[in-house]
Design an enzyme around this catalytic site. Structure first.
Site, PDB file in Angstrom:
ATOM      1  N   HIS A  75       0.865  -1.194   0.000  1.00  0.00           N
ATOM      2  CA  HIS A  75       0.000   0.000   0.000  1.00  0.00           C
ATOM      3  C   HIS A  75       0.892   1.231   0.000  1.00  0.00           C
ATOM      4  CE1 HIS A  75      -3.892  -2.076   0.868  1.00  0.00           C
ATOM      5  NE2 HIS A  75      -3.061  -2.986   1.337  1.00  0.00           N
ATOM      6  N   LYS A  78      -0.514   4.507   1.530  1.00  0.00           N
ATOM      7  CA  LYS A  78      -0.696   4.647   2.979  1.00  0.00           C
ATOM      8  C   LYS A  78       0.631   4.772   3.728  1.00  0.00           C
ATOM      9  CE  LYS A  78      -4.952   1.875   3.626  1.00  0.00           C
ATOM     10  NZ  LYS A  78      -5.208   1.142   2.389  1.00  0.00           N
ATOM     11  N   HIS A 224      -8.697  -7.914  -1.387  1.00  0.00           N
ATOM     12  CA  HIS A 224      -8.512  -8.310   0.004  1.00  0.00           C
ATOM     13  C   HIS A 224      -9.742  -9.124   0.401  1.00  0.00           C
ATOM     14  CE1 HIS A 224      -5.873  -4.860  -0.291  1.00  0.00           C
ATOM     15  NE2 HIS A 224      -5.409  -5.051   0.930  1.00  0.00           N
ATOM     16  N   GLU A 227     -10.063 -10.722   5.551  1.00  0.00           N
ATOM     17  CA  GLU A 227      -9.031 -10.295   6.511  1.00  0.00           C
ATOM     18  C   GLU A 227      -9.741 -10.176   7.856  1.00  0.00           C
ATOM     19  OE1 GLU A 227      -7.050  -6.663   5.473  1.00  0.00           O
ATOM     20  OE2 GLU A 227      -5.508  -6.903   7.022  1.00  0.00           O
ATOM     21  N   ASP A 327       2.701  -6.090   2.407  1.00  0.00           N
ATOM     22  CA  ASP A 327       1.535  -5.312   2.840  1.00  0.00           C
ATOM     23  C   ASP A 327       1.959  -3.946   3.372  1.00  0.00           C
ATOM     24  OD1 ASP A 327      -1.182  -5.025   2.827  1.00  0.00           O
ATOM     25  OD2 ASP A 327      -1.598  -6.421   4.436  1.00  0.00           O
ATOM     26  N   ASN A 328       1.397  -3.507   4.465  1.00  0.00           N
ATOM     27  CA  ASN A 328       1.529  -2.105   4.871  1.00  0.00           C
ATOM     28  C   ASN A 328       2.890  -1.803   5.491  1.00  0.00           C
ATOM     29  OD1 ASN A 328      -1.371  -3.104   5.091  1.00  0.00           O
ATOM     30  ND2 ASN A 328      -1.622  -0.908   4.925  1.00  0.00           N
TER      31      ASN A 328
HETATM   32 ZN   LIG Z   1      -3.383  -4.982   1.828  1.00  0.00          ZN
END
Ligand SMILES: [Zn+2]
Length: 438
Positions: A75, A78, A224, A227, A327-328
């Site tokens: 991401h 973000k 996604h 989750e 991911d993040n």
């Molecule tokens: Zn994600």
């Protein structure tokens, strides 16, 4: 590591330990000892150790060589907002609400662009050559972020190959006008349709509408799904059913799929069979899952009982294409991370238990390389073969345990055969965006 790459770019990496899985034997867990000949940015030959001409040899003394990494799920929009917007309780819902606040207040183009570029510099320095990022699409963000992404893809061409998926919430997907507006903007950007849903009464409709829109516009899908720690989360099954029922022929990837691990064996088998039949690939995000899943602070102090990850080993055994990804990074969904493909491999091995059987462990080197490259359809294929670009990561470690036991911060990253600067950017560069000095 203290080696010098010749300035003319013609040399042999001698005595390299390379997983056979990243060369020409995908299922092998063995390391092969080879000489890798490099010329003009290309791997021109791979031969048994000790057989390449010695005059230009750099002796790696058994050091492991991997292809530059592929990160299938990040991401970039973000990334690094943590100093100005933290997750209040460490939960998934806490993350969702914190990001919503920060996005509404701060995600002008310049803000997104600077954090994205910072993230890409981290990834590149760690040895990553291709990234798929999800991009928040909650209107009006889609009007801002696709433009930034397209500029970034241009700026980073030749260093990090970029793909993006437009990330929509379930309500957006259920709104025909909003879905069409976002899909229509994703199309000219070369984008992918994405979204996020877990427990939702409309999952079948959500998946059907998304798959039909992707089919109409010729877009791939990366969602996604599930989750969530709730066994009732059935988005993955709904996705597989929608793909099978519509005969969708594009590429489909599902991320997370956490609830699969808390469903009964019978349900899990049924879902895995459908996923395999639909040709859906699964990407697990082990670091983010371990951070967010099974966290509940509402009733006081509590220790998690579950690692949060999906049934990745079982999915792979069923023939589902699988990968792991970062991911993040330093945002409310994951407070840590640095887009380091090696960290993903190391933590994935520990969290998902693919370090045993030991004899098979190196087959998983593909999970941050060739397998996600094939799932995404990147031009970069993350294999070490004659004719491939010399995009390589060199480690001093000679064995699995030497590799996995240290952060490997002294790795050497070769791009087109030449060593790049692996200095990481300084967080202080972003202080002015965070609205505070630390
Ligand atoms: Zn994600």
């Amino acid at each position: 590591m203290a080696i010098t790459i010749p300035a003319d770019g013609h040399y042999v990496l001698a005595n390299a330990s390379v997983p056979e899985s990243v060369m020409d034997n995908a299922a092998s867990g063995a390391l092969a000892r080879v000489d890798i000949t490099v010329a003009d940015g290309i791997v021109t030959a791979i031969s048994p150790a000790g057989t390449a001409p010695a005059s230009t040899a750099i002796d790696l003394d058994g050091g492991i060589v991997l292809p530059a990494f592929v990160d299938l799920h990040t991401h970039l929009d973000k990334g690094h907002i943590w100093p100005r917007k933290q997750n209040p309780d460490g939960t998934w819902l806490g993350a969702l609400m914190a990001v919503l606040d920060d996005r509404s207040a701060n995600w002008a183009a310049a803000d997104v662009e600077r954090r994205m570029d910072f993230s890409l510099r981290c990834a590149y320095a760690h040895g990553t050559a291709a990234i798929r990022t999800h991009l928040d699409m909650a209107p009006p963000q889609h009007e801002i972020t696709w433009d930034v992404f397209e500029a970034m893809r241009e700026r980073w061409a030749g260093r990090v190959e970029l793909q993006a998926a437009g990330l929509m919430g379930p309500d957006t997907i259920l709104d025909p006008a909003a879905l069409r507006a976002i899909a229509t903007r994703a199309k000219p950007a070369g984008g992918i349709l994405g979204g996020s849903t877990a427990v939702h009464p409309e999952n079948r409709t959500i998946m059907r509408r998304l798959v039909e829109m992707a089919g109409e516009l010729g877009l791939d899908i990366d969602l996604h799904t599930d989750e969530s720690p709730d066994p009732a989360a059935n988005a993955l099954e709904s996705l597989a059913e929608a793909v099978i029922e519509t005969g969708f022929t594009g590429k489909v990837t599902a991320g997370h799929c956490c609830s699969l691990a808390v469903q009964s064996d019978g349900v899990a088998k049924r879902v895995i069979d459908k996923v395999a039949r639909a040709g859906v690939a699964v990407v697990s995000l082990p670091m983010c899952n371990m951070y967010l899943q099974d966290r509940d602070n509402t009733s006081g102090i509590r220790t998690p009982r579950w690692r949060g990850v999906t049934l990745l080993n079982e999915l792979k055994a069923a023939g589902v294409p699988v990968a792991i990804a970062s991911d993040n990074t330093r945002d409310p969904f994951y407070a840590y991370g640095d887009l380091d493909g090696f960290e993903v491999l190391r933590e994935g091995a520990r969290i998902l238990h693919f370090d045993h059987p030991q004899a098979d462990a190196f087959a998983w080197a593909r999970a941050v390389g060739a397998d996600p490259a094939a799932i995404a359809g990147f031009g970069y294929t993350a294999t070490i073969t004659a004719g491939a670009p010399a995009d390589l990561v060199l480690f001093g470690a000679r064995t699995w345990t030497e590799l996995m036991s240290r952060p490997q911060s002294d790795r050497i990253v070769l791009r087109s055969g030449m060593a790049i600067d692996t200095t990481l950017p300084d967080y202080r560069e972003l202080d002015d965006l965070m609205g505070q000095r630390l």
